[in-house]
Design a protein around this motif. Structure first.
Motif, PDB file in Angstrom:
ATOM      1  N   THR A  13      25.625  -0.387  48.136  1.00  0.00           N
ATOM      2  CA  THR A  13      25.998  -1.121  46.923  1.00  0.00           C
ATOM      3  C   THR A  13      27.468  -0.899  46.606  1.00  0.00           C
ATOM      4  OG1 THR A  13      23.754  -0.980  46.022  1.00  0.00           O
ATOM      5  CG2 THR A  13      25.539  -1.358  44.440  1.00  0.00           C
ATOM      6  N   ALA A  14      27.918   0.348  46.694  1.00  0.00           N
ATOM      7  CA  ALA A  14      29.322   0.665  46.430  1.00  0.00           C
ATOM      8  C   ALA A  14      30.233  -0.044  47.432  1.00  0.00           C
ATOM      9  CB  ALA A  14      29.548   2.173  46.483  1.00  0.00           C
ATOM     10  N   ALA A  15      29.834  -0.073  48.682  1.00  0.00           N
ATOM     11  CA  ALA A  15      30.634  -0.742  49.713  1.00  0.00           C
ATOM     12  C   ALA A  15      30.709  -2.242  49.457  1.00  0.00           C
ATOM     13  CB  ALA A  15      30.044  -0.472  51.094  1.00  0.00           C
ATOM     14  N   ALA A  16      29.599  -2.852  49.075  1.00  0.00           N
ATOM     15  CA  ALA A  16      29.597  -4.288  48.779  1.00  0.00           C
ATOM     16  C   ALA A  16      30.488  -4.590  47.577  1.00  0.00           C
ATOM     17  CB  ALA A  16      28.168  -4.770  48.528  1.00  0.00           C
ATOM     18  N   ALA A  17      30.421  -3.741  46.550  1.00  0.00           N
ATOM     19  CA  ALA A  17      31.261  -3.937  45.362  1.00  0.00           C
ATOM     20  C   ALA A  17      32.737  -3.815  45.727  1.00  0.00           C
ATOM     21  CB  ALA A  17      30.894  -2.907  44.288  1.00  0.00           C
ATOM     22  N   ALA A  18      33.072  -2.815  46.526  1.00  0.00           N
ATOM     23  CA  ALA A  18      34.461  -2.630  46.960  1.00  0.00           C
ATOM     24  C   ALA A  18      34.929  -3.826  47.786  1.00  0.00           C
ATOM     25  CB  ALA A  18      34.595  -1.334  47.755  1.00  0.00           C
ATOM     26  N   SER A  19      34.069  -4.298  48.668  1.00  0.00           N
ATOM     27  CA  SER A  19      34.407  -5.438  49.514  1.00  0.00           C
ATOM     28  C   SER A  19      34.660  -6.697  48.684  1.00  0.00           C
ATOM     29  CB  SER A  19      33.285  -5.684  50.521  1.00  0.00           C
ATOM     30  OG  SER A  19      33.562  -6.798  51.326  1.00  0.00           O
ATOM     31  N   GLU A  20      33.841  -6.903  47.657  1.00  0.00           N
ATOM     32  CA  GLU A  20      34.011  -8.072  46.792  1.00  0.00           C
ATOM     33  C   GLU A  20      35.347  -8.046  46.067  1.00  0.00           C
ATOM     34  OE1 GLU A  20      30.585  -8.365  44.243  1.00  0.00           O
ATOM     35  OE2 GLU A  20      29.243  -8.482  45.968  1.00  0.00           O
ATOM     36  N   LYS A  21      35.877  -6.858  45.826  1.00  0.00           N
ATOM     37  CA  LYS A  21      37.178  -6.728  45.162  1.00  0.00           C
ATOM     38  C   LYS A  21      38.307  -6.540  46.190  1.00  0.00           C
ATOM     39  CE  LYS A  21      35.797  -7.359  41.052  1.00  0.00           C
ATOM     40  NZ  LYS A  21      36.217  -8.521  40.292  1.00  0.00           N
ATOM     41  N   LEU A  22      38.010  -6.902  47.435  1.00  0.00           N
ATOM     42  CA  LEU A  22      38.971  -6.959  48.531  1.00  0.00           C
ATOM     43  C   LEU A  22      39.503  -5.609  49.002  1.00  0.00           C
ATOM     44  CD1 LEU A  22      40.928 -10.152  47.433  1.00  0.00           C
ATOM     45  CD2 LEU A  22      38.872  -9.993  48.853  1.00  0.00           C
ATOM     46  N   ALA A  23      38.691  -4.578  48.880  1.00  0.00           N
ATOM     47  CA  ALA A  23      39.053  -3.292  49.478  1.00  0.00           C
ATOM     48  C   ALA A  23      39.118  -3.471  50.987  1.00  0.00           C
ATOM     49  CB  ALA A  23      38.022  -2.229  49.123  1.00  0.00           C
ATOM     50  N   THR A  24      39.926  -2.644  51.636  1.00  0.00           N
ATOM     51  CA  THR A  24      40.050  -2.711  53.088  1.00  0.00           C
ATOM     52  C   THR A  24      39.603  -1.402  53.706  1.00  0.00           C
ATOM     53  OG1 THR A  24      42.364  -1.994  52.944  1.00  0.00           O
ATOM     54  CG2 THR A  24      41.957  -4.372  53.001  1.00  0.00           C
ATOM     55  N   ASP A  25      39.358  -1.442  55.002  1.00  0.00           N
ATOM     56  CA  ASP A  25      38.971  -0.252  55.769  1.00  0.00           C
ATOM     57  C   ASP A  25      37.867   0.541  55.079  1.00  0.00           C
ATOM     58  OD1 ASP A  25      40.893  -0.809  57.743  1.00  0.00           O
ATOM     59  OD2 ASP A  25      42.436   0.209  56.572  1.00  0.00           O
ATOM     60  N   HIS A  89      25.564  13.271  44.684  1.00  0.00           N
ATOM     61  CA  HIS A  89      24.971  13.021  45.992  1.00  0.00           C
ATOM     62  C   HIS A  89      25.897  12.216  46.913  1.00  0.00           C
ATOM     63  CE1 HIS A  89      23.685   9.950  43.085  1.00  0.00           C
ATOM     64  NE2 HIS A  89      23.813   9.099  44.089  1.00  0.00           N
ATOM     65  N   MET A  90      26.912  11.573  46.316  1.00  0.00           N
ATOM     66  CA  MET A  90      27.915  10.861  47.111  1.00  0.00           C
ATOM     67  C   MET A  90      29.228  10.846  46.338  1.00  0.00           C
ATOM     68  SD  MET A  90      27.101   6.821  46.887  1.00  0.00           S
ATOM     69  CE  MET A  90      27.365   5.909  45.382  1.00  0.00           C
ATOM     70  N   VAL A  91      30.310  10.695  47.080  1.00  0.00           N
ATOM     71  CA  VAL A  91      31.638  10.634  46.482  1.00  0.00           C
ATOM     72  C   VAL A  91      32.332   9.383  47.006  1.00  0.00           C
ATOM     73  CG1 VAL A  91      33.866  11.783  46.216  1.00  0.00           C
ATOM     74  CG2 VAL A  91      31.768  13.163  46.335  1.00  0.00           C
ATOM     75  N   VAL A  92      32.863   8.592  46.083  1.00  0.00           N
ATOM     76  CA  VAL A  92      33.588   7.379  46.434  1.00  0.00           C
ATOM     77  C   VAL A  92      35.082   7.669  46.290  1.00  0.00           C
ATOM     78  CG1 VAL A  92      33.989   4.952  45.844  1.00  0.00           C
ATOM     79  CG2 VAL A  92      31.679   5.935  45.629  1.00  0.00           C
ATOM     80  N   HIS A  93      35.821   7.429  47.373  1.00  0.00           N
ATOM     81  CA  HIS A  93      37.269   7.602  47.380  1.00  0.00           C
ATOM     82  C   HIS A  93      37.905   6.223  47.514  1.00  0.00           C
ATOM     83  CE1 HIS A  93      37.107  11.980  48.278  1.00  0.00           C
ATOM     84  NE2 HIS A  93      36.017  11.655  48.942  1.00  0.00           N
ATOM     85  N   VAL A  94      38.683   5.818  46.515  1.00  0.00           N
ATOM     86  CA  VAL A  94      39.425   4.565  46.588  1.00  0.00           C
ATOM     87  C   VAL A  94      40.895   4.965  46.618  1.00  0.00           C
ATOM     88  CG1 VAL A  94      39.850   2.296  45.580  1.00  0.00           C
ATOM     89  CG2 VAL A  94      37.625   3.420  45.235  1.00  0.00           C
ATOM     90  N   GLN A  95      41.534   4.715  47.750  1.00  0.00           N
ATOM     91  CA  GLN A  95      42.890   5.200  47.962  1.00  0.00           C
ATOM     92  C   GLN A  95      43.880   4.069  48.187  1.00  0.00           C
ATOM     93  OE1 GLN A  95      41.739   7.745  51.380  1.00  0.00           O
ATOM     94  NE2 GLN A  95      42.711   9.390  50.198  1.00  0.00           N
ATOM     95  N   HIS A  96      45.087   4.294  47.696  1.00  0.00           N
ATOM     96  CA  HIS A  96      46.195   3.413  48.041  1.00  0.00           C
ATOM     97  C   HIS A  96      46.371   3.526  49.552  1.00  0.00           C
ATOM     98  CE1 HIS A  96      50.206   1.709  48.216  1.00  0.00           C
ATOM     99  NE2 HIS A  96      50.010   1.252  46.999  1.00  0.00           N
ATOM    100  N   GLU A  97      46.728   2.452  50.212  1.00  0.00           N
ATOM    101  CA  GLU A  97      46.842   2.454  51.673  1.00  0.00           C
ATOM    102  C   GLU A  97      47.727   3.593  52.173  1.00  0.00           C
ATOM    103  OE1 GLU A  97      48.204  -1.552  52.141  1.00  0.00           O
ATOM    104  OE2 GLU A  97      46.162  -2.351  52.213  1.00  0.00           O
ATOM    105  N   GLU A  98      48.839   3.845  51.492  1.00  0.00           N
ATOM    106  CA  GLU A  98      49.756   4.906  51.922  1.00  0.00           C
ATOM    107  C   GLU A  98      49.142   6.297  51.739  1.00  0.00           C
ATOM    108  OE1 GLU A  98      53.293   4.132  49.693  1.00  0.00           O
ATOM    109  OE2 GLU A  98      53.718   2.289  50.797  1.00  0.00           O
ATOM    110  N   GLU A  99      48.392   6.498  50.648  1.00  0.00           N
ATOM    111  CA  GLU A  99      47.725   7.774  50.403  1.00  0.00           C
ATOM    112  C   GLU A  99      46.666   8.039  51.480  1.00  0.00           C
ATOM    113  OE1 GLU A  99      48.035   9.995  47.468  1.00  0.00           O
ATOM    114  OE2 GLU A  99      49.922   8.898  47.419  1.00  0.00           O
ATOM    115  N   ARG A 100      45.998   6.987  51.885  1.00  0.00           N
ATOM    116  CA  ARG A 100      44.953   7.152  52.898  1.00  0.00           C
ATOM    117  C   ARG A 100      45.545   7.638  54.215  1.00  0.00           C
ATOM    118  NH1 ARG A 100      39.932   3.187  53.989  1.00  0.00           N
ATOM    119  NH2 ARG A 100      38.900   4.425  55.583  1.00  0.00           N
ATOM    120  N   VAL A 101      46.665   7.080  54.587  1.00  0.00           N
ATOM    121  CA  VAL A 101      47.330   7.509  55.810  1.00  0.00           C
ATOM    122  C   VAL A 101      47.831   8.946  55.655  1.00  0.00           C
ATOM    123  CG1 VAL A 101      49.320   7.105  57.315  1.00  0.00           C
ATOM    124  CG2 VAL A 101      47.958   5.167  56.506  1.00  0.00           C
TER     125      VAL A 101
END
Length: 138
Positions: A13-25, A89-101
């Motif tokens: 569900t979290a992945a689908a929500a992120a995808s709908e808001k155009l998250a990448t990777d 039970h789970m942790v969601v990390h939403v990162q700026h592209e540069e932070e992820r690298v």
């Protein structure tokens, strides 16, 4: 895979929500055996602070409405470059592209199993075409 069906459903569900808001990777990681304090991570990226906020809002909304779960902790909302939603039970990390690298969670947990998030596969970019190839001309 060691994650429970409930966590798997929330992760999807979290992945689908992120995808709908155009998250990448968008990646799901089974970190339960490695960490012992949580079962899974969802890691995704966005190019702007505003988009990170939109992704976080949508993930929280969807997890709450579809599963009744709320984060135990939220970290990083003020910085806008890496927001962490800890559901226990789970942790969601939403990162700026540069932070992820820079921080490389993907590299740090390269040895754990990936979780099927049920998202459509992203196709590779098409090979460049010469002008006029594959296009209809009048």
């Amino acid at each position: 895979m060691t994650i429970t069906d409930t966590v798997h459903a929330e992760l999807r569900t979290a992945a689908a929500a992120a995808s709908e808001k155009l998250a990448t990777d968008i990646v799901g990681l089974d970190v339960g055996e490695r960490l012992g304090i949580t079962e899974a991570f969802l890691v995704c990226s966005a190019p702007t602070d505003r988009q990170i906020d939109a992704i976080v809002d949508e993930v929280e909304f969807r997890i709450k409405t579809e599963h009744g779960s709320q984060p135990l902790r939220r970290e990083g909302r003020e910085s806008g470059t890496w927001v962490l939603l800890d559901y226990g039970h789970m942790v969601v990390h939403v990162q700026h592209e540069e932070e992820r690298v820079l921080y490389g969670l993907d590299r740090l947990y390269a040895d754990v199993d990936h979780v099927d998030l049920g998202l459509p596969a992203v196709s590779a970019p098409e090979a460049s075409q010469e002008p006029g190839e594959g296009s209809a001309e009048a």
